[in-house]
Design an enzyme around this catalytic site. Structure first.
Site, PDB file in Angstrom:
ATOM      1  N   ASN A 168      12.876   6.847   3.376  1.00  0.00           N
ATOM      2  CA  ASN A 168      13.505   5.658   2.809  1.00  0.00           C
ATOM      3  C   ASN A 168      12.937   5.366   1.438  1.00  0.00           C
ATOM      4  O   ASN A 168      11.772   5.651   1.142  1.00  0.00           O
ATOM      5  CB  ASN A 168      13.339   4.450   3.746  1.00  0.00           C
TER       6      ASN A 168
ATOM      7  N   GLY B 297       2.704   4.260  12.823  1.00  0.00           N
ATOM      8  CA  GLY B 297       3.130   5.548  12.293  1.00  0.00           C
ATOM      9  C   GLY B 297       3.571   6.470  13.410  1.00  0.00           C
ATOM     10  O   GLY B 297       2.746   7.066  14.091  1.00  0.00           O
ATOM     11  N   GLY B 298       4.877   6.536  13.639  1.00  0.00           N
ATOM     12  CA  GLY B 298       5.408   7.457  14.632  1.00  0.00           C
ATOM     13  C   GLY B 298       5.297   7.017  16.071  1.00  0.00           C
ATOM     14  O   GLY B 298       5.418   7.837  16.978  1.00  0.00           O
TER      15      GLY B 298
ATOM     16  N   CYS C  81       2.141  -0.555  -3.365  1.00  0.00           N
ATOM     17  CA  CYS C  81       3.069  -0.810  -4.468  1.00  0.00           C
ATOM     18  C   CYS C  81       2.502  -0.301  -5.790  1.00  0.00           C
ATOM     19  O   CYS C  81       1.294  -0.306  -6.005  1.00  0.00           O
ATOM     20  CB  CYS C  81       3.322  -2.310  -4.593  1.00  0.00           C
TER      21      CYS C  81
ATOM     22  N   GLY D 276       7.815   0.769  14.193  1.00  0.00           N
ATOM     23  CA  GLY D 276       8.694   0.732  13.039  1.00  0.00           C
ATOM     24  C   GLY D 276      10.010   1.449  13.250  1.00  0.00           C
ATOM     25  O   GLY D 276      10.965   0.887  13.780  1.00  0.00           O
ATOM     26  N   THR D 277      10.056   2.715  12.867  1.00  0.00           N
ATOM     27  CA  THR D 277      11.301   3.483  12.885  1.00  0.00           C
ATOM     28  C   THR D 277      11.978   3.468  14.252  1.00  0.00           C
ATOM     29  O   THR D 277      13.219   3.483  14.339  1.00  0.00           O
ATOM     30  CB  THR D 277      11.020   4.931  12.439  1.00  0.00           C
TER      31      THR D 277
ATOM     32  N   LEU E 166      11.922  -2.422  -1.609  1.00  0.00           N
ATOM     33  CA  LEU E 166      11.519  -3.815  -1.378  1.00  0.00           C
ATOM     34  C   LEU E 166      12.610  -4.816  -1.752  1.00  0.00           C
ATOM     35  O   LEU E 166      12.348  -5.851  -2.364  1.00  0.00           O
ATOM     36  CB  LEU E 166      10.233  -4.135  -2.167  1.00  0.00           C
TER      37      LEU E 166
ATOM     38  N   ASN F 205       0.627  -5.465   1.190  1.00  0.00           N
ATOM     39  CA  ASN F 205       1.079  -4.090   0.987  1.00  0.00           C
ATOM     40  C   ASN F 205       0.544  -3.582  -0.352  1.00  0.00           C
ATOM     41  O   ASN F 205       1.084  -3.902  -1.406  1.00  0.00           O
ATOM     42  CB  ASN F 205       2.607  -4.038   1.006  1.00  0.00           C
TER      43      ASN F 205
END
Length: 303
Positions: free
Chosen positions: A69, A243-244, A130, A265-266, A73, A127
């Protein structure tokens, strides 16, 4: 039913399951699928000082066992969040945490100050992946110096729980973790996406408008798990692993590696009910293992 309560700084979670920023909207989008109050916390999408349109399309691409992705933002800025979104989500019975992003230290400071005024937001996730526009575009989180600078500045103005989200695109993530811990971070969350790319061989063009983007999904889990394990052995503050994570056993692996909590997340894009399934799966695992408390397995890796 085992005790699933965990603490991140002064933040008390009813269970260690949270949603990763950018994959769960503002929470309300998933209200038709799950009981949001069962979650340990919701990390809302990245929020910046000013309105951002994000990157041009195409900005998402599917990859084997994951996705890329480059959304960039996209959001309407912190004031819009405070005035329009916050009143709608403030009564959700869980911890609502805002992911704060910026292009300068001053951006981070101003955004954190505005969020601090919102009574029902008990924490922010900084975060630092950036790009720092004043330093030629290098991400804040890729050097100890720049990571320390932004965390120190935000810590001075933000009195609540401060979580710092770390980038995996570094030589040694534990050095960055130690640096932000020294400047007052209450917790670190890791990993953010790995830098990747995809090419359409037929058109000979990149599949993302930005050429490269952030890789997430099942394919990144071994890297994330390793970095979480290394970081848990290095810092004294709680580590949030992500993560995963696609199922309950994935989540258990991160807890065994030392993570106090995890973010999903995903997997939310694949199954909007995955968070609840993971909570139930962890409960079943603890019962199977004869454990009455989630803390019995945190850091319980045997080697």
């Amino acid at each position: 039913m085992a005790n699933l309560n965990v603490e991140i700084g002064n933040l008390r979670l009813k269970n260690p399951i949270m949603t990763a920023s950018g994959t769960f909207g503002y929470g309300e989008e998933f209200a038709d699928f799950i009981d949001l109050s069962r979650l340990g916390g919701i990390l809302v999408k990245g929020t910046t000082l000013h309105h951002r349109e994000g990157n041009p399309y195409p900005r998402m691409a599917e990859t084997p066992a994951g996705m890329l992705n480059a959304v960039g933002l996209q959001n309407k800025g912190v004031n819009y969040f405070a005035e329009t979104i916050y009143p709608r989500i403030r009564t959700i019975d869980t911890n609502i945490i805002v992911n704060v992003s910026g292009s300068t230290v001053e951006d981070y400071i101003a955004t954190a100050e505005r969020i601090a005024q919102l009574e029902q937001i008990p924490a922010i996730e900084l975060n630092i992946s950036c790009p720092n526009v004043k330093e030629g575009g290098m991400a804040f989180g890729t050097s100890c110096k720049s990571a320390s600078k932004v965390v120190k500045a935000v810590r001075k103005v933000y009195p609540k729980t401060l979580i710092v989200k770390l980038s995996p695109n570094v030589t040694d993530i534990t050095e960055i973790a130690r640096a932000v811990e020294a400047e007052g971070a209450d917790s670190v969350s890791l990993i953010n996406t790995l830098l990747g790319m995809a090419i359409n061989a037929k058109t000979r063009r990149p599949m993302l408008s930005t050429v490269t983007g952030g890789l997430s999904g099942a394919c990144v889990k071994p890297v994330a798990l390793r970095m979480v394990w290394q970081t848990c052995k290095t810092v004294k503050i709680p580590v949030i692993g992500l993560g995963g994570i696609m199922n309950a056993m994935d989540a258990v692996e991160f807890l065994l590696a030392g993570a106090t909590a995890i973010q999903i997340g995903t997997a939310n894009f694949i199954d909007p009910q995955i968070t609840i399934k993971v909570i139930d799966g962890i409960n079943a695992y603890l019962e199977e293992q004869g454990c009455d408390d989630i803390k019995d397995i945190i850091g319980g890796l045997i080697y």
